[in-house]
Design an enzyme around this catalytic site. Structure first.
Site, PDB file in Angstrom:
ATOM      1  N   CYS A   1       0.842  -1.203   0.000  1.00  0.00           N
ATOM      2  CA  CYS A   1       0.000   0.000   0.000  1.00  0.00           C
ATOM      3  C   CYS A   1       0.879   1.255   0.000  1.00  0.00           C
ATOM      4  CB  CYS A   1      -0.973  -0.041   1.173  1.00  0.00           C
ATOM      5  SG  CYS A   1      -2.313   1.164   1.036  1.00  0.00           S
TER       6      CYS A   1
ATOM      7  N   HIS B   1      -3.859  -5.194  -0.174  1.00  0.00           N
ATOM      8  CA  HIS B   1      -3.463  -5.659   1.164  1.00  0.00           C
ATOM      9  C   HIS B   1      -3.492  -7.185   1.232  1.00  0.00           C
ATOM     10  CE1 HIS B   1      -3.364  -1.770   3.259  1.00  0.00           C
ATOM     11  NE2 HIS B   1      -4.223  -1.424   2.321  1.00  0.00           N
TER      12      HIS B   1
ATOM     13  N   GLU C   1      -2.483  -8.997   3.541  1.00  0.00           N
ATOM     14  CA  GLU C   1      -2.834  -9.398   4.915  1.00  0.00           C
ATOM     15  C   GLU C   1      -4.328  -9.356   5.166  1.00  0.00           C
ATOM     16  OE1 GLU C   1      -1.709  -6.501   4.000  1.00  0.00           O
ATOM     17  OE2 GLU C   1      -2.505  -4.898   5.267  1.00  0.00           O
TER      18      GLU C   1
END
Lengths: 228, 251
Positions: free
Chosen positions: A83, A193, A195
């Site tokens: 990001c 993202h 994650e």
């Protein structure tokens, strides 16, 4: 105990989900969230996340004396930008007219208001928020096990425009194609993202924690069709 | 192409999910972590936790829940309820929330939305707007819909966007709990008035309501509680239905 993976903490947003996701895919690794340049310099791998605005991001990096250690890590060991941690690798961001790290040639721009209309003529919202298809522009060890066009979770209002198209590792459409992954040498960086992108995100992180950039060709040989 | 999102909402009090959840073979219908895991496996695009704990001394329980969920569920997590100051936002983000939803406090102190988005980024600040039709417009209500504010909902949405909200969670108090579908006029009026994403909420009773929320209401995401909790419909079933009706979803 030596640090296997350093997650760089420079006060820009929540790093807990990044570190938890890495611990999930690498339970035996020593994962440390740190703002200590010495720890980052010693770590085997570096993850460079980040949320928020580019001017704050650059200010916080310098306030913590992290600029040089980030540049050194990006040139010397497996390095994953996420990001904002992807955007500031480039030379300049339109957000707050900010000079960035300049590790990769190119700029960061806002989604242009006049272009934000879909094929049916409906308005597209900014930030670009949600699950979008990621198209793989090159074979890469970090894409192994991830289907072409798999969806990842995005939330951003700015996107990178690399000067050298050969670093583009992935792109998405909103509504025009924009670069959402870049790769060169030991650097891999993504706008989305991993994650927060469930199984495909964990696969990408799992690929990162075992990635050996110096041996990427042999990694491709082993993975067969994915790198063909 | 960007997918429209389906977001199950879990009401939590005293560390337990209330209204029950009716998954097959769920060992503990009130365990937020197990419910979050099941929704994740079922394909939920995000999860929203609404902390309805009445007393402030029990608020830390939600932090423990978020910490536990964030350790094993890797999709975006939003937490709302009782957020009064920037410190509350920080505590929730540190516990593992990706977004924090601000409702009553945004009305009491709009500067909170600006301070929180300046500090942590617009991407993690959701403003929840509870609204009822009053005459020819919609008015913002607070305190769970009990207190009128005199604010026009469309104007309020634009103000929240200008102060830095990254997303709006729009609930029709007229429709909430009725199972008669979203207030589509309200949803569309606000979606057309702002450039940030809108989550439609309040009134979902069947899968066609989800389709209508996106197609007629122009919502970017749809939030529902009871139709998923009580097992009337699965998340995957909802997504397939939306796809059949021409809506882009993550399958």
């Amino acid at each position: 105990m030596s640090v296997d993976i350093a997650v760089i903490d420079y006060g820009m947003g929540n790093l807990r989900s990044v570190s938890k996701a890495i611990e999930h895919v690498a339970p035996a690794a020593n994962v440390v969230v740190t703002s200590d340049p010495a720890v980052i310099a010693e770590a085997g791998r570096v993850v460079f996340p980040g949320q928020g605005a580019a001017p704050d991001c650059m200010r916080e990096i310098d306030a913590r004396g992290l600029r040089q250690v980030i540049i050194d890590a990006a040139h010397s060991k497996p390095f994953l930008g996420i990001c904002m941690g992807m955007q500031v690798l480039f030379e300049h961001s339109e957000e707050g007219d900010t000079a960035c790290l300049g590790i990769l040639p190119g700029t960061v721009q806002h989604f242009p208001h006049e272009a934000m209309v879909d094929a049916a003529g409906d308005k597209l919202k900014v930030p670009h928020m949600g699950w979008n298809n990621v198209h793989q522009a090159m074979p890469h060890p970090l894409w192994v096990g991830i289907e072409e066009g798999a969806r990842f979770y995005f939330v951003h209002s700015y996107f990178v425009q690399p000067t050298t198209p050969d670093v583009i590792a992935g792109f998405s459409h909103y509504p025009f194609p924009f670069t959402c992954a870049v790769a060169t040498g030991n650097i891999f960086a993504v706008q989305f993202h991993p994650e927060k992108s469930q199984n495909d995100g964990l696969t990408l992180l799992g690929n990162f924690v075992t990635w050996n950039p110096g041996a990427s060709e042999s990694a491709c040989d082993m993975s067969g069709a994915a790198c063909a | 192409m960007l997918a429209k999102r389906i977001i199950p909402c879990l009401d939590v009090t005293h560390g337990r999910v209330v209204k029950g959840v009716n998954f097959v073979e769920l060992k503990d219908a009130g365990d937020p972590v197990e419910i979050a895991r099941r929704y994740n496996e079922a394909g939920a695009d995000e999860l929203t936790f609404l902390d309805i704990t009445a007393s402030s001394d029990e608020r830390d329980l939600i932090l423990h829940i978020i910490e536990a969920v964030a350790t094993e569920v890797f999709i975006p997590l939003t937490v709302g309820g009782g957020v009064r100051e920037v410190g509350d936002v920080q505590r929730l983000l540190n516990a593992g929330a990706d977004k924090v939803s601000i409702n009553t406090s945004a009305v009491v102190n709009p500067q909170l939305v600006k301070d929180a988005s300046d500090r942590y980024g617009s991407q993690c600040i959701v403003v929840a707007i509870d609204s009822k039709r009053v005459g020819d417009h919609w008015e913002v209500f607070t305190h769970g819909g009990r207190k009128a504010t005199g604010l026009d909902a469309v104007e309020w949405a634009k103000k929240m966007e200008s102060l830095g909200a990254g997303e709006l969670l729009l609930t029709s108090m007229d429709r909430d709990g009725t199972k008669s579908g979203f207030d589509l006029e309200l949803t569309r009026a606000i979606s057309d008035a702002v450039d940030i994403p809108i989550i439609a909420s309040g009134g979902v009773g069947n899968l066609q309501h989800l389709v209508d929320g996106v197609k007629e209401g122009r919502a970017d995401a749809v939030l529902a509680a009871s139709i998923f909790h009580f097992g009337e419909y699965g998340i995957d079933e909802a997504k397939k239905y939306m796809k059949q009706h021409g809506i882009e979803v993550r399958l």
